[in-house]
Design a protein around this motif. Structure first.
Motif, PDB file in Angstrom:
ATOM      1  N   PHE A   1       0.844  -1.185   0.000  1.00 51.63           N
ATOM      2  CA  PHE A   1       0.000   0.000   0.000  1.00 51.63           C
ATOM      3  C   PHE A   1       0.885   1.243   0.000  1.00 51.63           C
ATOM      4  CE2 PHE A   1      -2.769  -3.179   2.128  1.00 51.63           C
ATOM      5  CZ  PHE A   1      -3.800  -3.180   1.200  1.00 51.63           C
ATOM      6  N   HIS A   2       0.557   2.219  -0.817  1.00 52.61           N
ATOM      7  CA  HIS A   2       1.347   3.436  -0.933  1.00 52.61           C
ATOM      8  C   HIS A   2       0.674   4.614  -0.240  1.00 52.61           C
ATOM      9  CE1 HIS A   2       3.065   1.456  -4.806  1.00 52.61           C
ATOM     10  NE2 HIS A   2       3.563   0.934  -3.714  1.00 52.61           N
ATOM     11  N   HIS A   3      -0.512   4.976  -0.676  1.00 48.23           N
ATOM     12  CA  HIS A   3      -1.258   6.014   0.015  1.00 48.23           C
ATOM     13  C   HIS A   3      -2.733   5.865  -0.340  1.00 48.23           C
ATOM     14  CE1 HIS A   3      -0.026   7.810  -3.845  1.00 48.23           C
ATOM     15  NE2 HIS A   3      -1.139   8.517  -3.793  1.00 48.23           N
ATOM     16  N   ALA A   4      -3.579   6.532   0.449  1.00 48.05           N
ATOM     17  CA  ALA A   4      -5.023   6.380   0.286  1.00 48.05           C
ATOM     18  C   ALA A   4      -5.707   7.615   0.847  1.00 48.05           C
ATOM     19  CB  ALA A   4      -5.513   5.123   1.011  1.00 48.05           C
ATOM     20  N   GLY A   5      -6.986   7.781   0.568  1.00 48.40           N
ATOM     21  CA  GLY A   5      -7.707   8.927   1.090  1.00 48.40           C
ATOM     22  C   GLY A   5      -9.188   8.867   0.786  1.00 48.40           C
ATOM     23  N   ASP A   6      -9.919   9.738   1.449  1.00 49.04           N
ATOM     24  CA  ASP A   6     -11.357   9.943   1.238  1.00 49.04           C
ATOM     25  C   ASP A   6     -11.504  11.449   1.087  1.00 49.04           C
ATOM     26  OD1 ASP A   6     -14.091  10.336   1.455  1.00 49.04           O
ATOM     27  OD2 ASP A   6     -14.376   8.824   3.010  1.00 49.04           O
ATOM     28  N   VAL A   7     -11.626  11.925  -0.139  1.00 47.91           N
ATOM     29  CA  VAL A   7     -11.562  13.364  -0.398  1.00 47.91           C
ATOM     30  C   VAL A   7     -12.758  13.825  -1.220  1.00 47.91           C
ATOM     31  CG1 VAL A   7      -9.038  13.364  -0.305  1.00 47.91           C
ATOM     32  CG2 VAL A   7     -10.192  13.096  -2.509  1.00 47.91           C
ATOM     33  N   THR A   8     -13.055  15.085  -1.094  1.00 42.71           N
ATOM     34  CA  THR A   8     -14.104  15.727  -1.877  1.00 42.71           C
ATOM     35  C   THR A   8     -13.480  16.899  -2.624  1.00 42.71           C
ATOM     36  OG1 THR A   8     -15.782  15.114  -0.242  1.00 42.71           O
ATOM     37  CG2 THR A   8     -16.353  16.850  -1.808  1.00 42.71           C
ATOM     38  N   VAL A   9     -13.552  16.855  -3.944  1.00 41.79           N
ATOM     39  CA  VAL A   9     -12.920  17.898  -4.755  1.00 41.79           C
ATOM     40  C   VAL A   9     -13.949  18.945  -5.172  1.00 41.79           C
ATOM     41  CG1 VAL A   9     -11.160  16.321  -5.617  1.00 41.79           C
ATOM     42  CG2 VAL A   9     -13.262  16.629  -6.916  1.00 41.79           C
ATOM     43  N   LYS A  10     -13.483  20.126  -5.448  1.00 41.07           N
ATOM     44  CA  LYS A  10     -14.355  21.228  -5.825  1.00 41.07           C
ATOM     45  C   LYS A  10     -14.958  21.001  -7.217  1.00 41.07           C
ATOM     46  CE  LYS A  10     -11.865  24.694  -3.100  1.00 41.07           C
ATOM     47  NZ  LYS A  10     -11.093  25.966  -3.128  1.00 41.07           N
ATOM     48  N   PRO A  11     -16.121  21.601  -7.465  1.00 47.95           N
ATOM     49  CA  PRO A  11     -16.760  21.444  -8.785  1.00 47.95           C
ATOM     50  C   PRO A  11     -15.846  21.909  -9.915  1.00 47.95           C
ATOM     51  CG  PRO A  11     -18.275  22.459  -7.219  1.00 47.95           C
ATOM     52  CD  PRO A  11     -16.933  22.418  -6.552  1.00 47.95           C
TER      53      PRO A  11
ATOM     54  N   LEU B   1     -13.256   7.846  -2.690  1.00 47.93           N
ATOM     55  CA  LEU B   1     -12.321   7.140  -1.827  1.00 47.93           C
ATOM     56  C   LEU B   1     -11.330   6.418  -2.730  1.00 47.93           C
ATOM     57  CD1 LEU B   1     -15.215   7.319  -0.399  1.00 47.93           C
ATOM     58  CD2 LEU B   1     -14.387   5.506   1.091  1.00 47.93           C
ATOM     59  N   PHE B   2     -10.049   6.423  -2.357  1.00 50.01           N
ATOM     60  CA  PHE B   2      -9.063   5.806  -3.238  1.00 50.01           C
ATOM     61  C   PHE B   2      -7.938   5.166  -2.431  1.00 50.01           C
ATOM     62  CE2 PHE B   2      -7.550  10.073  -2.451  1.00 50.01           C
ATOM     63  CZ  PHE B   2      -6.188   9.906  -2.249  1.00 50.01           C
ATOM     64  N   VAL B   3      -7.254   4.228  -3.077  1.00 49.99           N
ATOM     65  CA  VAL B   3      -6.064   3.621  -2.484  1.00 49.99           C
ATOM     66  C   VAL B   3      -5.109   3.255  -3.610  1.00 49.99           C
ATOM     67  CG1 VAL B   3      -7.224   1.363  -2.429  1.00 49.99           C
ATOM     68  CG2 VAL B   3      -5.172   1.733  -1.055  1.00 49.99           C
ATOM     69  N   HIS B   4      -3.824   3.586  -3.438  1.00 53.90           N
ATOM     70  CA  HIS B   4      -2.771   3.217  -4.385  1.00 53.90           C
ATOM     71  C   HIS B   4      -2.030   2.009  -3.832  1.00 53.90           C
ATOM     72  CE1 HIS B   4      -2.539   6.778  -7.185  1.00 53.90           C
ATOM     73  NE2 HIS B   4      -3.390   7.208  -6.268  1.00 53.90           N
ATOM     74  N   PHE B   5      -1.743   1.046  -4.708  1.00 51.05           N
ATOM     75  CA  PHE B   5      -1.112  -0.186  -4.246  1.00 51.05           C
ATOM     76  C   PHE B   5      -0.375  -0.864  -5.390  1.00 51.05           C
ATOM     77  CE2 PHE B   5      -5.185  -1.307  -5.998  1.00 51.05           C
ATOM     78  CZ  PHE B   5      -4.992  -2.534  -6.606  1.00 51.05           C
ATOM     79  N   ASP B   6       0.427  -1.863  -5.037  1.00 50.89           N
ATOM     80  CA  ASP B   6       1.101  -2.737  -5.999  1.00 50.89           C
ATOM     81  C   ASP B   6       0.941  -4.178  -5.546  1.00 50.89           C
ATOM     82  OD1 ASP B   6       2.292  -1.400  -8.201  1.00 50.89           O
ATOM     83  OD2 ASP B   6       3.753  -0.484  -6.846  1.00 50.89           O
ATOM     84  N   PHE B   7       1.102  -5.097  -6.493  1.00 51.02           N
ATOM     85  CA  PHE B   7       1.113  -6.519  -6.176  1.00 51.02           C
ATOM     86  C   PHE B   7       2.546  -6.957  -5.901  1.00 51.02           C
ATOM     87  CE2 PHE B   7      -2.640  -5.907  -8.806  1.00 51.02           C
ATOM     88  CZ  PHE B   7      -3.605  -6.603  -8.095  1.00 51.02           C
TER      89      PHE B   7
END
Length: 304
Positions: free
Chosen positions: A14-24, A85-91
């Motif tokens: 796992f590299h990084h992750a978040g739950d974000v709301t971006v502007k219109p 919601l997002f998560v960056h990862f590798d196998f």
């Protein structure tokens, strides 16, 4: 932020992750990333996602994966903020990656998140694990992420049996979401029709065609469902539960509950009640247990 080192039997980084709301109106990309990114959009928006030259309208809840080196971009909803919601990862090994031939194929379409899907709660639990880092968080996070991917892969199988939300007009999807959010309130069909920008007759016919129930039947079904949930989660009297679910007439509630559930409300509570359910928070409360608009840096789990 502290964390446990990568276990030798781990199969994801796992590299990084978040739950974000971006502007219109924000645009992200075109871009290429060096790892895999799983993104979940919990609500219908007018966001456009482009990958491998194909543009998809994220007008229903969707989950999607972008792959290393794949060019993609997002044009977020121009009118309202967009939460994802997002998560960056590798196998770590190819063995796990090969389980998802359709999902990890370059340019694979976003996977629709249908009613009853595990994806919403699993994604929130994943972020909760990243924030709190309980014992064995790496292993738990791996299982959660792979379960999400299993469901997404299954949704891409032919004859998967899932109703494609893209076949449902966004006006009906928005009405369904509004009914779920306001199930305990008095909702008029005319009100829903105006929100959709349609006539009462056109809205009713379209709703019936796609949902299989008239708007009034569906609202009643959702209110009884809410009452059934409250009966198991609260110790309030049946009369109080009926009022909390939006029923002013207790006797009408009793007749309706028995007709739809096949037993009285008291019998339902006695048969299915479990004191442990009263300790659980409603699903919408999950966002309170980790900070929103925050990126979790997980590079402590990125060591070889």
């Amino acid at each position: 932020m502290g964390g446990s080192p990568l276990q030798t039997d781990s199969f994801l980084r796992f590299h990084h992750a978040g739950d974000v709301t971006v502007k219109p109106g924000r645009r992200l990309g075109p871009r290429r990333i060096h790892d895999y990114e799983l993104v979940y959009f919990p609500k219908s928006t007018r966001t456009l996602y482009t990958s491998a030259g194909v543009t998809y309208a994220l007008d229903s809840p969707f989950a999607l994966i972008t792959r290393p080196g794949e060019t993609h971009d997002y044009n977020f909803d121009p009118a309202i903020p967009t939460r994802h919601l997002f998560v960056h990862f590798d196998f770590v090994t190819d063995g796990i990656r090969q389980r998802y031939p359709k999902l990890l194929l370059e340019g694979a379409a976003p996977a629709t998140v249908a009613d009853g899907s595990l994806v919403p709660q699993l994604m929130k639990q994943l972020l909760y694990s990243f924030h709190h880092r309980p014992a064995r968080w790496q292993s738990m996070a791996e299982m959660l992420l792979l379960t999400v991917m299993e469901e997404m892969e299954g949704s891409l199988e032919p004859d998967s049996g899932h109703l494609d939300p893209r076949a449902i007009p966004p006006q009906i999807a928005n009405a369904l979401q509004y009914i779920d959010t306001h199930a305990n309130e008095t909702i008029e069909v005319e009100q829903l029709a105006k929100m959709a920008g349609w006539s009462h007759e056109h809205f009713t016919r379209t709703f019936q065609r796609h949902v299989g129930h008239s708007p009034k039947e569906w609202m009643t079904k959702r209110r009884i469902g809410l009452a059934a949930q409250l009966l198991l989660q609260r110790s309030d009297s049946v009369k109080q539960i009926a009022r909390a679910a939006g029923f002013a007439d207790e006797y009408y509630f009793h007749r309706l509950f028995r007709r739809m559930m096949g037993m009285t409300a008291t019998e339902y509570r006695r048969k299915y009640g479990d004191p442990r359910l009263r300790e659980m928070a409603p699903p919408d409360d999950w966002g309170r247990f980790y900070p929103l608009n925050h990126i979790f840096i997980l590079r402590s789990a990125d060591k070889e």
